[in-house]
Motif scaffolding. Structure first.
Motif, mmCIF file in Angstrom:
data_model
loop_
_atom_site.group_PDB
_atom_site.id
_atom_site.type_symbol
_atom_site.label_atom_id
_atom_site.label_comp_id
_atom_site.label_asym_id
_atom_site.label_seq_id
_atom_site.Cartn_x
_atom_site.Cartn_y
_atom_site.Cartn_z
ATOM 1 N N VAL A 7 1.175 -1.162 0.081
ATOM 2 C CA VAL A 7 0.131 0.106 -0.015
ATOM 3 C C VAL A 7 0.916 0.990 0.173
ATOM 4 O O VAL A 7 1.879 0.792 0.713
ATOM 5 N N ALA A 8 0.369 1.806 -1.180
ATOM 6 C CA ALA A 8 1.434 2.793 -1.128
ATOM 7 C C ALA A 8 1.365 3.335 0.139
ATOM 8 O O ALA A 8 0.348 3.877 0.672
ATOM 9 N N GLY A 9 2.534 3.219 1.214
ATOM 10 C CA GLY A 9 2.654 3.759 2.350
ATOM 11 C C GLY A 9 1.798 2.991 3.201
ATOM 12 O O GLY A 9 1.214 2.655 3.007
ATOM 13 N N VAL A 10 0.707 3.005 3.824
ATOM 14 C CA VAL A 10 -0.154 2.210 4.469
ATOM 15 C C VAL A 10 -1.604 2.720 3.916
ATOM 16 O O VAL A 10 -2.475 2.442 3.807
ATOM 17 N N LEU A 11 -1.991 4.037 3.680
ATOM 18 C CA LEU A 11 -3.148 4.129 3.192
ATOM 19 C C LEU A 11 -3.267 5.580 2.340
ATOM 20 O O LEU A 11 -4.295 6.082 2.044
ATOM 21 N N ALA A 12 -2.189 6.248 2.167
ATOM 22 C CA ALA A 12 -1.959 7.323 1.320
ATOM 23 C C ALA A 12 -2.969 8.346 1.946
ATOM 24 O O ALA A 12 -3.713 9.174 1.454
ATOM 25 N N ALA A 13 -3.163 8.527 3.256
ATOM 26 C CA ALA A 13 -3.719 9.238 4.010
ATOM 27 C C ALA A 13 -5.406 9.295 4.068
ATOM 28 O O ALA A 13 -6.069 8.989 4.739
ATOM 29 N N ALA A 14 -5.560 9.323 2.638
ATOM 30 C CA ALA A 14 -7.140 9.229 2.209
ATOM 31 C C ALA A 14 -7.386 9.621 0.710
ATOM 32 O O ALA A 14 -6.429 10.251 0.394
ATOM 33 N N PHE A 15 -8.448 9.138 0.343
ATOM 34 C CA PHE A 15 -8.504 9.600 -1.300
ATOM 35 C C PHE A 15 -9.209 10.946 -1.275
ATOM 36 O O PHE A 15 -9.901 11.435 -0.697
ATOM 37 N N VAL A 16 -8.750 11.296 -2.722
ATOM 38 C CA VAL A 16 -9.306 12.671 -2.897
ATOM 39 C C VAL A 16 -10.761 12.574 -3.310
ATOM 40 O O VAL A 16 -11.049 11.836 -4.502
ATOM 41 N N LEU A 17 -11.866 12.744 -2.863
ATOM 42 C CA LEU A 17 -13.046 12.613 -3.183
ATOM 43 C C LEU A 17 -13.980 13.808 -3.623
ATOM 44 O O LEU A 17 -13.707 14.611 -3.468
ATOM 45 N N VAL A 80 -16.608 6.255 0.812
ATOM 46 C CA VAL A 80 -15.523 5.378 1.014
ATOM 47 C C VAL A 80 -15.877 4.023 1.480
ATOM 48 O O VAL A 80 -17.104 3.614 2.025
ATOM 49 N N TRP A 81 -15.700 2.859 0.696
ATOM 50 C CA TRP A 81 -15.861 1.410 0.960
ATOM 51 C C TRP A 81 -14.690 0.774 1.389
ATOM 52 O O TRP A 81 -13.624 0.980 0.887
ATOM 53 N N ARG A 82 -14.667 0.123 2.658
ATOM 54 C CA ARG A 82 -13.532 -0.627 3.300
ATOM 55 C C ARG A 82 -13.989 -1.948 3.517
ATOM 56 O O ARG A 82 -15.073 -2.315 3.902
ATOM 57 N N GLN A 83 -12.846 -2.859 3.201
ATOM 58 C CA GLN A 83 -13.054 -4.041 3.695
ATOM 59 C C GLN A 83 -11.766 -4.489 4.266
ATOM 60 O O GLN A 83 -10.425 -4.394 4.048
ATOM 61 N N GLY A 84 -11.875 -5.243 5.650
ATOM 62 C CA GLY A 84 -10.625 -5.547 6.518
ATOM 63 C C GLY A 84 -11.073 -5.414 7.869
ATOM 64 O O GLY A 84 -12.201 -4.944 8.172
ATOM 65 N N GLY A 85 -10.084 -5.779 8.599
ATOM 66 C CA GLY A 85 -9.949 -5.708 10.015
ATOM 67 C C GLY A 85 -9.918 -4.279 10.579
ATOM 68 O O GLY A 85 -9.398 -3.461 9.421
ATOM 69 N N GLU A 86 -9.954 -3.961 11.711
ATOM 70 C CA GLU A 86 -9.703 -2.388 12.120
ATOM 71 C C GLU A 86 -8.341 -2.290 12.175
ATOM 72 O O GLU A 86 -7.286 -3.148 12.098
ATOM 73 N N GLY A 87 -7.975 -0.909 11.850
ATOM 74 C CA GLY A 87 -6.476 -0.423 11.772
ATOM 75 C C GLY A 87 -5.801 -0.556 10.166
ATOM 76 O O GLY A 87 -6.407 -1.510 9.618
ATOM 77 N N ALA A 88 -4.989 0.291 10.012
ATOM 78 C CA ALA A 88 -4.210 0.182 8.744
ATOM 79 C C ALA A 88 -3.505 -0.868 8.256
ATOM 80 O O ALA A 88 -3.768 -1.450 6.945
ATOM 81 N N GLY A 124 -4.585 -2.912 0.231
ATOM 82 C CA GLY A 124 -3.943 -2.735 1.583
ATOM 83 C C GLY A 124 -3.014 -4.198 1.824
ATOM 84 O O GLY A 124 -2.907 -4.841 1.090
ATOM 85 N N PRO A 125 -2.519 -4.101 3.042
ATOM 86 C CA PRO A 125 -1.513 -4.984 3.552
ATOM 87 C C PRO A 125 -2.147 -6.317 3.350
ATOM 88 O O PRO A 125 -1.377 -7.434 3.137
ATOM 89 N N LYS A 126 -3.406 -6.575 3.745
ATOM 90 C CA LYS A 126 -4.041 -7.955 3.840
ATOM 91 C C LYS A 126 -4.684 -8.211 2.314
ATOM 92 O O LYS A 126 -5.193 -9.152 2.327
ATOM 93 N N GLY A 127 -4.719 -7.444 1.301
ATOM 94 C CA GLY A 127 -5.296 -7.860 0.285
ATOM 95 C C GLY A 127 -4.654 -8.637 -0.631
ATOM 96 O O GLY A 127 -3.252 -8.723 -0.615
ATOM 97 N N ASP A 128 -5.226 -9.324 -1.688
ATOM 98 C CA ASP A 128 -4.684 -10.166 -2.617
ATOM 99 C C ASP A 128 -5.561 -9.933 -3.823
ATOM 100 O O ASP A 128 -6.385 -9.024 -4.128
ATOM 101 N N ALA A 129 -4.895 -10.658 -4.899
ATOM 102 C CA ALA A 129 -5.663 -10.830 -6.238
ATOM 103 C C ALA A 129 -7.163 -11.479 -5.895
ATOM 104 O O ALA A 129 -7.311 -12.376 -5.202
ATOM 105 N N GLY A 130 -7.902 -11.263 -6.869
ATOM 106 C CA GLY A 130 -9.196 -11.939 -7.043
ATOM 107 C C GLY A 130 -10.436 -10.614 -7.445
ATOM 108 O O GLY A 130 -10.101 -9.841 -7.544
#
Length: 214
Positions: A7-17, A80-88, A124-130
């Protein structure tokens, strides 16, 4: 309607929306801080319109006065839509809407709006292809909250192996409602956003009544 996926960096702060000014329960979620500055209406001739719909139509071909074509915005709290556990470090995927466009036409007594959106998915760090599915809702309201038309789209997106981020677009050309008076039409708004409530599993139904005892 057609769909396209990108991830670039862990989350690039947030997206420009894309900016928005209201909040509502139709999309779920709560208010989300917005970037400073206003949003220009992304209508015919805007860069977003050209990217999503192709070359802009000529003024002679436009069927509706642009001032009467309802503006399109990202619903506050649904950007914003997010998938994964709590924390970056537990993040799998995070998606945002980065651009919007719309164009209108009148068919008899029906207003038809073509709505396009462009967005980006950060892996993110826990993401993968699919394949992931984005719950995107488009809704038309009179004023800020009176529903006129709404529909939920489950948009599948392919995440290639090794990609830190993916762009996607979604175009819907059948947003339709009965044409109101011109003075009333100016109060209509097209809202776009991620429907976070659509991801929540249904609660099990409680049993009603008691089993008769013998």
């Amino acid at each position: 309607m057609r769909r396209m996926t990108g991830v670039a960096g862990v989350l690039a702060a947030a997206f420009v929306l894309a900016g928005c000014n209201t909040s509502g329960s139709m999309f779920g979620g709560g208010p989300t801080p917005q970037p400073a500055g206003g949003q220009t209406t992304p209508g015919v001739g805007s860069p977003a319109h050209t990217v999503l719909f192709g070359q802009p139509v000529t003024p002679e071909a436009a069927e509706v006065d642009p001032r009467l074509c309802p503006r399109v915005e990202v619903r506050d709290g649904s950007n914003v839509w997010r998938q994964g556990g709590e924390g970056a470090t537990e993040l799998r995927y995070q998606a945002s809407i980065t651009d919007l466009a719309r164009e209108c036409r009148i068919d008899g007594t029906t207003m038809t709006i073509r709505v396009g959106l462009e967005g980006r998915i950060l892996v993110g760090p826990k993401g993968d292809a699919g394949r992931i599915t984005l719950p995107i809702r488009i809704a038309v309201t009179r004023g800020l909250s009176q529903p006129v038309w709404t529909r939920l789209y489950q948009v599948p997106i392919e995440i290639p192996a090794g990609s830190p981020n993916v762009t996607f677009t979604q175009v819907e050309d059948q947003v339709q409602f009965a044409l109101p008076e011109a003075s009333e039409l100016t109060t209509y708004i097209v809202f776009v956003g991620f429907d976070t409530q659509a991801q929540q599993p249904e609660r099990p139904q409680r049993r009603r009544g008691r089993t008769a005892q013998r």
